[in-house]
Write a protein that holds these residues in place. Structure first.
Motif, PDB file in Angstrom:
ATOM      1  N   LEU A  86       0.823  -1.208   0.000  1.00 53.71           N
ATOM      2  CA  LEU A  86       0.000   0.000   0.000  1.00 53.71           C
ATOM      3  C   LEU A  86       0.857   1.257   0.000  1.00 53.71           C
ATOM      4  O   LEU A  86       1.941   1.311   0.579  1.00 53.71           O
ATOM      5  N   LYS A  87       0.335   2.263  -0.674  1.00 54.32           N
ATOM      6  CA  LYS A  87       1.005   3.556  -0.810  1.00 54.32           C
ATOM      7  C   LYS A  87       0.112   4.646  -0.223  1.00 54.32           C
ATOM      8  O   LYS A  87      -1.108   4.488  -0.166  1.00 54.32           O
ATOM      9  N   PRO A  88       0.707   5.770   0.190  1.00 49.64           N
ATOM     10  CA  PRO A  88      -0.125   6.865   0.714  1.00 49.64           C
ATOM     11  C   PRO A  88      -1.209   7.301  -0.270  1.00 49.64           C
ATOM     12  O   PRO A  88      -2.306   7.683   0.165  1.00 49.64           O
ATOM     13  N   GLU A  89      -0.937   7.211  -1.555  1.00 49.79           N
ATOM     14  CA  GLU A  89      -1.941   7.624  -2.537  1.00 49.79           C
ATOM     15  C   GLU A  89      -3.107   6.643  -2.648  1.00 49.79           C
ATOM     16  O   GLU A  89      -4.082   6.920  -3.356  1.00 49.79           O
ATOM     17  N   ASP A  90      -3.035   5.513  -1.959  1.00 52.74           N
ATOM     18  CA  ASP A  90      -4.167   4.588  -1.902  1.00 52.74           C
ATOM     19  C   ASP A  90      -5.177   5.012  -0.832  1.00 52.74           C
ATOM     20  O   ASP A  90      -6.237   4.394  -0.701  1.00 52.74           O
ATOM     21  N   THR A  91      -4.861   6.046  -0.067  1.00 49.22           N
ATOM     22  CA  THR A  91      -5.772   6.533   0.966  1.00 49.22           C
ATOM     23  C   THR A  91      -7.054   7.049   0.346  1.00 49.22           C
ATOM     24  O   THR A  91      -7.032   7.943  -0.513  1.00 49.22           O
ATOM     25  N   ASP A  92      -8.174   6.494   0.749  1.00 59.70           N
ATOM     26  CA  ASP A  92      -9.479   6.827   0.177  1.00 59.70           C
ATOM     27  C   ASP A  92     -10.556   6.120   0.991  1.00 59.70           C
ATOM     28  O   ASP A  92     -10.249   5.261   1.836  1.00 59.70           O
ATOM     29  N   VAL A  93     -11.797   6.465   0.701  1.00 60.25           N
ATOM     30  CA  VAL A  93     -12.920   5.643   1.128  1.00 60.25           C
ATOM     31  C   VAL A  93     -13.185   4.632   0.015  1.00 60.25           C
ATOM     32  O   VAL A  93     -13.322   5.023  -1.151  1.00 60.25           O
ATOM     33  N   TYR A  94     -13.229   3.373   0.392  1.00 64.63           N
ATOM     34  CA  TYR A  94     -13.421   2.294  -0.580  1.00 64.63           C
ATOM     35  C   TYR A  94     -14.873   1.818  -0.520  1.00 64.63           C
ATOM     36  O   TYR A  94     -15.395   1.534   0.566  1.00 64.63           O
ATOM     37  N   TYR A  95     -15.471   1.712  -1.705  1.00 60.96           N
ATOM     38  CA  TYR A  95     -16.865   1.320  -1.815  1.00 60.96           C
ATOM     39  C   TYR A  95     -16.986   0.033  -2.606  1.00 60.96           C
ATOM     40  O   TYR A  95     -16.317  -0.152  -3.633  1.00 60.96           O
ATOM     41  N   CYS A  96     -17.864  -0.826  -2.147  1.00 62.67           N
ATOM     42  CA  CYS A  96     -18.232  -2.038  -2.854  1.00 62.67           C
ATOM     43  C   CYS A  96     -19.497  -1.749  -3.653  1.00 62.67           C
ATOM     44  O   CYS A  96     -20.366  -0.995  -3.190  1.00 62.67           O
ATOM     45  N   ALA A  97     -19.602  -2.349  -4.833  1.00 63.29           N
ATOM     46  CA  ALA A  97     -20.765  -2.133  -5.677  1.00 63.29           C
ATOM     47  C   ALA A  97     -21.170  -3.438  -6.354  1.00 63.29           C
ATOM     48  O   ALA A  97     -20.318  -4.304  -6.601  1.00 63.29           O
ATOM     49  N   ALA A  98     -22.459  -3.545  -6.663  1.00 60.06           N
ATOM     50  CA  ALA A  98     -22.985  -4.733  -7.338  1.00 60.06           C
ATOM     51  C   ALA A  98     -23.816  -4.309  -8.534  1.00 60.06           C
ATOM     52  O   ALA A  98     -24.565  -3.323  -8.451  1.00 60.06           O
ATOM     53  N   GLY A  99     -23.698  -5.058  -9.622  1.00 60.27           N
ATOM     54  CA  GLY A  99     -24.460  -4.720 -10.814  1.00 60.27           C
ATOM     55  C   GLY A  99     -24.533  -5.874 -11.784  1.00 60.27           C
ATOM     56  O   GLY A  99     -23.896  -6.914 -11.579  1.00 60.27           O
ATOM     57  N   PRO A 100     -25.277  -5.699 -12.873  1.00 55.85           N
ATOM     58  CA  PRO A 100     -25.480  -6.791 -13.823  1.00 55.85           C
ATOM     59  C   PRO A 100     -24.327  -6.990 -14.806  1.00 55.85           C
ATOM     60  O   PRO A 100     -24.285  -8.001 -15.503  1.00 55.85           O
ATOM     61  N   TRP A 101     -23.400  -6.031 -14.864  1.00 55.41           N
ATOM     62  CA  TRP A 101     -22.319  -6.100 -15.827  1.00 55.41           C
ATOM     63  C   TRP A 101     -20.964  -6.075 -15.149  1.00 55.41           C
ATOM     64  O   TRP A 101     -20.782  -5.399 -14.143  1.00 55.41           O
ATOM     65  N   LEU A 102     -20.012  -6.779 -15.731  1.00 48.37           N
ATOM     66  CA  LEU A 102     -18.624  -6.691 -15.283  1.00 48.37           C
ATOM     67  C   LEU A 102     -18.028  -5.467 -15.968  1.00 48.37           C
ATOM     68  O   LEU A 102     -17.808  -5.471 -17.176  1.00 48.37           O
ATOM     69  N   SER A 103     -17.781  -4.419 -15.205  1.00 52.27           N
ATOM     70  CA  SER A 103     -17.496  -3.133 -15.814  1.00 52.27           C
ATOM     71  C   SER A 103     -16.578  -2.301 -14.934  1.00 52.27           C
ATOM     72  O   SER A 103     -16.530  -2.474 -13.712  1.00 52.27           O
ATOM     73  N   LYS A 104     -15.861  -1.364 -15.567  1.00 55.78           N
ATOM     74  CA  LYS A 104     -15.050  -0.386 -14.845  1.00 55.78           C
ATOM     75  C   LYS A 104     -15.818   0.921 -14.619  1.00 55.78           C
ATOM     76  O   LYS A 104     -15.310   1.837 -13.986  1.00 55.78           O
ATOM     77  N   GLN A 105     -17.022   0.979 -15.151  1.00 57.17           N
ATOM     78  CA  GLN A 105     -17.805   2.205 -15.083  1.00 57.17           C
ATOM     79  C   GLN A 105     -18.769   2.167 -13.906  1.00 57.17           C
ATOM     80  O   GLN A 105     -19.611   1.278 -13.805  1.00 57.17           O
ATOM     81  N   GLY A 106     -18.652   3.143 -13.036  1.00 60.76           N
ATOM     82  CA  GLY A 106     -19.483   3.161 -11.840  1.00 60.76           C
ATOM     83  C   GLY A 106     -20.973   3.212 -12.133  1.00 60.76           C
ATOM     84  O   GLY A 106     -21.776   2.655 -11.388  1.00 60.76           O
ATOM     85  N   TYR A 107     -21.358   3.873 -13.233  1.00 67.70           N
ATOM     86  CA  TYR A 107     -22.788   4.041 -13.508  1.00 67.70           C
ATOM     87  C   TYR A 107     -23.464   2.729 -13.884  1.00 67.70           C
ATOM     88  O   TYR A 107     -24.693   2.640 -13.901  1.00 67.70           O
ATOM     89  N   THR A 108     -22.693   1.693 -14.158  1.00 67.83           N
ATOM     90  CA  THR A 108     -23.299   0.398 -14.505  1.00 67.83           C
ATOM     91  C   THR A 108     -23.649  -0.428 -13.272  1.00 67.83           C
ATOM     92  O   THR A 108     -24.245  -1.488 -13.391  1.00 67.83           O
ATOM     93  N   TYR A 109     -23.279   0.058 -12.098  1.00 70.77           N
ATOM     94  CA  TYR A 109     -23.561  -0.669 -10.858  1.00 70.77           C
ATOM     95  C   TYR A 109     -24.797  -0.074 -10.188  1.00 70.77           C
ATOM     96  O   TYR A 109     -24.925   1.147 -10.074  1.00 70.77           O
TER      97      TYR A 109
END
Length: 122
Positions: A86-109
């Protein structure tokens, strides 16, 4: 409806590891592809990793490839994100999401968890 509950965040030193978990419940059959995203205040949401629930196919952001691993336990309806080096730039709030498509786009979840804070100190 699908409910997602993340856990496993915390404070870690640079170079350390954390494992995030996301437990899914409810009617998950139609939203069975799972993704992890992260977001810091004032920044855009960023894709981290995703996994196909039935196929096990995975996607990763270039920034975490070779450091993070996404996996799932179908019996427990749980997806994991193992984060190493882990690096300092990995600092964030991490969210889990579920959706019908395997995708890199958040709007598909369709469903999102409440988020878990990951802080990496230098």
């Amino acid at each position: 409806q699908v409910q997602l509950v993340e856990s496993g965040g915390g404070l870690v030193q640079a170079g350390g590891s954390l494992r995030l978990s996301c437990a899914a419940s409810g009617r998950t059959s139609g939203s069975s592809n799972m993704g992890w995203f992260r977001q810091a205040p004032g920044k855009e949401r960023e894709f981290v990793a995703a996994i196909g629930w039935s196929t096990g196919s995975t996607l990763y952001a270039d920034s975490v490839k070779d450091r993070f691993t996404i996996a799932r336990d179908n019996a427990k309806n749980t997806v994991y994100l193992q984060m190493n080096s882990l690096k300092p730039e990995d600092t964030d709030v991490y969210y889990c999401a579920a959706g019908p498509w395997l995708s890199k786009q958040g709007y598909t979840y369709d469903y999102w968890g409440q988020g878990t804070q990951v802080t990496v100190s230098s």
